[in-house]
Design a protein around this motif. Structure first.
Motif, PDB file in Angstrom:
ATOM      1  N   TYR A  45       0.827  -1.065  -0.069  1.00  0.00           N
ATOM      2  CA  TYR A  45       0.008  -0.010  -0.036  1.00  0.00           C
ATOM      3  C   TYR A  45       1.048   1.306  -0.007  1.00  0.00           C
ATOM      4  CZ  TYR A  45      -3.580  -3.342   1.372  1.00  0.00           C
ATOM      5  OH  TYR A  45      -4.378  -4.481   1.258  1.00  0.00           O
ATOM      6  N   LEU A  47       0.352   5.723  -0.311  1.00  0.00           N
ATOM      7  CA  LEU A  47      -0.461   7.107  -0.229  1.00  0.00           C
ATOM      8  C   LEU A  47      -0.837   7.439  -1.606  1.00  0.00           C
ATOM      9  CD1 LEU A  47       0.831   9.192   2.643  1.00  0.00           C
ATOM     10  CD2 LEU A  47      -1.236   7.486   2.533  1.00  0.00           C
ATOM     11  N   CYS A  67      -0.969  -0.758   6.378  1.00  0.00           N
ATOM     12  CA  CYS A  67      -2.387  -0.713   6.935  1.00  0.00           C
ATOM     13  C   CYS A  67      -2.667  -1.702   8.028  1.00  0.00           C
ATOM     14  CB  CYS A  67      -3.334  -1.029   5.570  1.00  0.00           C
ATOM     15  SG  CYS A  67      -3.333   0.172   4.494  1.00  0.00           S
ATOM     16  N   THR A  72      -1.024  -6.668   5.053  1.00  0.00           N
ATOM     17  CA  THR A  72      -0.260  -5.941   4.092  1.00  0.00           C
ATOM     18  C   THR A  72       1.097  -6.678   4.010  1.00  0.00           C
ATOM     19  OG1 THR A  72      -0.930  -3.772   5.715  1.00  0.00           O
ATOM     20  CG2 THR A  72       1.189  -3.671   4.241  1.00  0.00           C
ATOM     21  N   ILE A 147      -3.717   3.991  -1.904  1.00  0.00           N
ATOM     22  CA  ILE A 147      -4.783   4.490  -0.529  1.00  0.00           C
ATOM     23  C   ILE A 147      -5.077   5.746  -0.452  1.00  0.00           C
ATOM     24  CG2 ILE A 147      -5.089   4.179   2.068  1.00  0.00           C
ATOM     25  CD1 ILE A 147      -5.234   1.320   0.772  1.00  0.00           C
ATOM     26  N   THR A 149      -7.786   7.140   2.016  1.00  0.00           N
ATOM     27  CA  THR A 149      -8.092   7.639   3.197  1.00  0.00           C
ATOM     28  C   THR A 149      -7.324   6.815   4.203  1.00  0.00           C
ATOM     29  OG1 THR A 149     -10.281   8.120   2.319  1.00  0.00           O
ATOM     30  CG2 THR A 149      -9.965   8.119   4.641  1.00  0.00           C
ATOM     31  N   VAL A 150      -6.308   7.520   5.109  1.00  0.00           N
ATOM     32  CA  VAL A 150      -5.729   6.981   5.969  1.00  0.00           C
ATOM     33  C   VAL A 150      -5.896   7.813   7.390  1.00  0.00           C
ATOM     34  CG1 VAL A 150      -4.040   6.059   4.518  1.00  0.00           C
ATOM     35  CG2 VAL A 150      -3.420   8.266   5.673  1.00  0.00           C
ATOM     36  N   CYS A 184      -6.702   2.251   7.162  1.00  0.00           N
ATOM     37  CA  CYS A 184      -6.744   2.526   5.800  1.00  0.00           C
ATOM     38  C   CYS A 184      -8.184   2.069   5.452  1.00  0.00           C
ATOM     39  CB  CYS A 184      -5.766   1.855   4.915  1.00  0.00           C
ATOM     40  SG  CYS A 184      -3.970   1.826   5.147  1.00  0.00           S
ATOM     41  N   SER A 185      -8.759   2.993   4.451  1.00  0.00           N
ATOM     42  CA  SER A 185      -9.915   2.645   3.802  1.00  0.00           C
ATOM     43  C   SER A 185     -10.140   3.163   2.422  1.00  0.00           C
ATOM     44  CB  SER A 185     -11.178   3.446   4.529  1.00  0.00           C
ATOM     45  OG  SER A 185     -10.936   4.880   4.570  1.00  0.00           O
TER      46      SER A 185
END
Length: 185
Positions: A45, A47, A67, A72, A147, A149-150, A184-185
């Motif tokens: 993952y 950003l 995450c 992960t 990713i 939204t964190v 994370c989402s």
């Protein structure tokens, strides 16, 4: 007990009185294997856009992250000198200095690896509890999932160590940079 073991106990006691931390991954130290460095790490993952951590620091787009609420995969580059039979990976909290309870080992190689560098692939489950390590070292590329939204919870270092062909443990080496840990989402 042999004199070497008693000497190590005495040295550790003396160093602990001086507030020096002695890091040993196991009972017996290798004379034929030395890990040189954690040379790189890549996460499954990264950003997609820049984000802020819990302290207001900005993390750039493309930053690899763990995450904490998802499985992960990490690829950890390691360099060594000597006869590497297995690689072990664990984590150390950047703020607390706590080390993960679980050491993750890859499969034992059929013959010692003298190549001097490779990549250990591990998958960790939510909560940073290691799930498994791949067989040996490989050059397989990781597929990065962006990713968006964190919620950055903290940071961790990757630590690596090895076993030689006699089952003795090497020194422990640590990543120079911290890896953000986030929901994370």
């Amino acid at each position: 007990m042999n004199r070497r073991f008693l000497g190590l106990i005495g040295a550790a006691a003396l160093l602990s009185a001086c507030n020096v931390t002695v890091t040993t991954p196991a009972y017996s130290s290798s004379n034929s294997l030395t890990l040189d460095a954690v040379s790189s790490y890549t996460s499954q993952y990264a950003l997609l856009t820049s984000a802020q951590d819990q302290n207001g620091n900005t993390l750039a787009a493309g930053t690899p992250i763990i995450c904490d609420n998802l499985n992960t995969r990490l690829d950890v580059g390691v360099s060594w000198t000597g006869d590497l039979q297995q690689i072990g990976i664990r984590f150390k909290g950047a703020l607390t200095g706590d080390t993960s309870n679980t050491n993750v080992f890859g499969d034992r190689y059929s013959a010692p690896d003298y190549s001097g560098s490779g990549t250990a692939s591990i998958t960790i489950r939510p909560g940073l509890a290691p799930l498994k390590a791949s067989s040996g070292v490989s050059a397989q590329a990781i597929i990065v999932t962006p990713i968006t939204t964190v919620n950055v919870k903290g940071y961790t270092y990757v630590q690596a160590f090895g076993k030689d062909s006699s089952g003795n443990y090497s020194n422990v080496v640590e990543s120079v940079t911290q890896i953000p840990v986030a929901n994370c989402s």
